[in-house]
Design an enzyme around this catalytic site. Sequence first.
Site, PDB file in Angstrom:
ATOM      1  N   GLY A  35     -14.224  11.375  -1.783  1.00  0.00           N
ATOM      2  CA  GLY A  35     -14.339  11.064  -3.202  1.00  0.00           C
ATOM      3  C   GLY A  35     -13.014  11.165  -3.924  1.00  0.00           C
ATOM      4  O   GLY A  35     -11.954  11.080  -3.300  1.00  0.00           O
ATOM      5  N   HIS A  38      -9.120   6.511  -5.488  1.00  0.00           N
ATOM      6  CA  HIS A  38      -7.946   5.926  -6.163  1.00  0.00           C
ATOM      7  C   HIS A  38      -7.590   4.626  -5.464  1.00  0.00           C
ATOM      8  O   HIS A  38      -8.312   4.182  -4.538  1.00  0.00           O
ATOM      9  CB  HIS A  38      -6.782   6.918  -6.153  1.00  0.00           C
ATOM     10  CG  HIS A  38      -6.498   7.495  -4.806  1.00  0.00           C
ATOM     11  ND1 HIS A  38      -5.989   6.746  -3.765  1.00  0.00           N
ATOM     12  CD2 HIS A  38      -6.669   8.748  -4.309  1.00  0.00           C
ATOM     13  CE1 HIS A  38      -5.846   7.512  -2.704  1.00  0.00           C
ATOM     14  NE2 HIS A  38      -6.262   8.734  -2.998  1.00  0.00           N
ATOM     15  N   GLY A  40      -5.536   3.896  -3.250  1.00  0.00           N
ATOM     16  CA  GLY A  40      -5.401   3.988  -1.792  1.00  0.00           C
ATOM     17  C   GLY A  40      -6.754   3.732  -1.115  1.00  0.00           C
ATOM     18  O   GLY A  40      -6.847   3.005  -0.129  1.00  0.00           O
ATOM     19  N   HIS A  41      -7.818   4.331  -1.686  1.00  0.00           N
ATOM     20  CA  HIS A  41      -9.155   4.100  -1.117  1.00  0.00           C
ATOM     21  C   HIS A  41      -9.572   2.634  -1.299  1.00  0.00           C
ATOM     22  O   HIS A  41     -10.233   2.061  -0.434  1.00  0.00           O
ATOM     23  CB  HIS A  41     -10.192   4.999  -1.807  1.00  0.00           C
ATOM     24  CG  HIS A  41      -9.970   6.459  -1.579  1.00  0.00           C
ATOM     25  ND1 HIS A  41      -9.531   7.313  -2.566  1.00  0.00           N
ATOM     26  CD2 HIS A  41     -10.123   7.225  -0.469  1.00  0.00           C
ATOM     27  CE1 HIS A  41      -9.437   8.539  -2.078  1.00  0.00           C
ATOM     28  NE2 HIS A  41      -9.778   8.513  -0.809  1.00  0.00           N
ATOM     29  N   GLN A  65     -13.667  21.397   6.818  1.00  0.00           N
ATOM     30  CA  GLN A  65     -12.242  21.141   7.030  1.00  0.00           C
ATOM     31  C   GLN A  65     -11.332  21.922   6.079  1.00  0.00           C
ATOM     32  O   GLN A  65     -10.134  21.698   6.041  1.00  0.00           O
ATOM     33  CB  GLN A  65     -11.941  19.641   6.992  1.00  0.00           C
ATOM     34  CG  GLN A  65     -12.148  18.967   5.663  1.00  0.00           C
ATOM     35  CD  GLN A  65     -12.058  17.451   5.781  1.00  0.00           C
ATOM     36  OE1 GLN A  65     -12.990  16.798   6.227  1.00  0.00           O
ATOM     37  NE2 GLN A  65     -10.926  16.871   5.392  1.00  0.00           N
ATOM     38  N   LYS A 153      -1.483   7.158   5.937  1.00  0.00           N
ATOM     39  CA  LYS A 153      -0.862   8.306   5.256  1.00  0.00           C
ATOM     40  C   LYS A 153      -1.112   9.590   6.037  1.00  0.00           C
ATOM     41  O   LYS A 153      -0.201  10.382   6.228  1.00  0.00           O
ATOM     42  CB  LYS A 153      -1.415   8.450   3.836  1.00  0.00           C
ATOM     43  CG  LYS A 153      -0.921   9.698   3.128  1.00  0.00           C
ATOM     44  CD  LYS A 153      -1.358   9.727   1.693  1.00  0.00           C
ATOM     45  CE  LYS A 153      -2.840   9.935   1.519  1.00  0.00           C
ATOM     46  NZ  LYS A 153      -3.319  11.286   1.921  1.00  0.00           N
ATOM     47  N   GLN A 157      -4.307  12.754  11.335  1.00  0.00           N
ATOM     48  CA  GLN A 157      -5.761  12.553  11.270  1.00  0.00           C
ATOM     49  C   GLN A 157      -6.141  11.240  11.960  1.00  0.00           C
ATOM     50  O   GLN A 157      -7.094  11.184  12.736  1.00  0.00           O
ATOM     51  CB  GLN A 157      -6.213  12.533   9.809  1.00  0.00           C
ATOM     52  CG  GLN A 157      -7.659  12.095   9.633  1.00  0.00           C
ATOM     53  CD  GLN A 157      -8.169  12.287   8.227  1.00  0.00           C
ATOM     54  OE1 GLN A 157      -8.476  13.394   7.826  1.00  0.00           O
ATOM     55  NE2 GLN A 157      -8.299  11.209   7.464  1.00  0.00           N
ATOM     56  N   SER A 190      -5.526  11.990  -3.446  1.00  0.00           N
ATOM     57  CA  SER A 190      -6.344  12.663  -4.461  1.00  0.00           C
ATOM     58  C   SER A 190      -5.669  13.956  -4.896  1.00  0.00           C
ATOM     59  O   SER A 190      -5.791  14.388  -6.040  1.00  0.00           O
ATOM     60  CB  SER A 190      -7.730  12.997  -3.902  1.00  0.00           C
ATOM     61  OG  SER A 190      -8.323  11.828  -3.394  1.00  0.00           O
TER      62      SER A 190
HETATM   63  O1  PAF Z   1      -9.325  11.692   4.904  1.00  0.00           O
HETATM   64  C1  PAF Z   1     -10.304  12.208   4.337  1.00  0.00           C
HETATM   65  O2  PAF Z   1     -10.606  11.957   3.163  1.00  0.00           O
HETATM   66  C2  PAF Z   1     -11.205  13.173   5.117  1.00  0.00           C
HETATM   67  O3  PAF Z   1     -10.467  13.961   5.983  1.00  0.00           O
HETATM   68  C3  PAF Z   1     -12.344  12.455   5.876  1.00  0.00           C
HETATM   69  C4  PAF Z   1     -11.820  11.543   6.964  1.00  0.00           C
HETATM   70  C5  PAF Z   1     -13.194  11.655   4.887  1.00  0.00           C
HETATM   71  C6  PAF Z   1     -13.253  13.500   6.544  1.00  0.00           C
HETATM   72  O4  PAF Z   1     -13.811  14.371   5.607  1.00  0.00           O
END
Ligand code: PAF
Length: 260
Positions: A35, A38, A40-41, A65, A153, A157, A190
């Site tokens: 959530g 912005h 980027g999403h 996490q 970015k 991950q 974010s």
């Molecule tokens: O990149 C993120 O926003 C989070 O790490 C993800 C991949 C949604 C997992 O909670």
Amino acid sequence: MTQHPVTTRLLTTKAELREARAAMEGTVAAVLTMGSLHAGHLALVRRARELADHVILTDFVNPLQFGPGEDYEAYPRDLEADLALVDSLVDVVFAPSTAEMYPVLPPTVSVSAGRAGRILEGAARPGHFDGVVTVVAKLLRLTDAHLSVFGRKDAQQLAIIQRLVADLDLPVRIEAVEIQRERSGLARSSRNAYLTAAGREQALALSRTVAAARDAAPSLPALRQVLSTAVERGEIDWDYALALDPTTLEEAGADHQGRC
Ligand code: PAF
């Protein structure tokens, strides 16, 4: 593919998501987010729309996490604003409660990111990437997506999620999207909301120095020289500086805590 406006539905339970997913014909892309959306999403959503017939966006701040003392409670949450931003761009926003996602917390069984999850960011945030891969595995299963789109970015991950999919034979393709930057050059995030004016300047100085070092000094020792000069001048500081294979995260050379 989905170039026409769609009617976005907000779903909060796994049962609703399963039902909506079953009604989708053709290909489905998942955009997984925490959530606080912005631009980027939106780049991830745009790419997902280009590649698939339907787009499911998940909006869930994953407690697994976040380590003790991290910003889980303070993490910015604004579902109304998120819905307004992606309205007509995605078919479904899946925003479950924590209890819906994790009836038992922490879950009895979870996924490990292995060695790749214990280096770099993972060295400073023990358990972070285990939490990421656990929720990503669950969300990919729940959305039953053909593909899922992630930003470059978060390079570590991205590499770990690619390993998750390959190592567990998950039937989904991972697509990477380039870093989206503000006009100043700062990568969109974010958590930029936390930055003071001075913090913003430091973040910009760091990315400028790394980019200049990369352009000016293609060899690792020369790169280290440029970076250590910038550290000595007090222009930048860092937790780690490593040269890695972007897919395996195997090291070509490593150093920590601002030494190089
Ligand atoms: O990149 C993120 O926003 C989070 O790490 C993800 C991949 C949604 C997992 O909670």
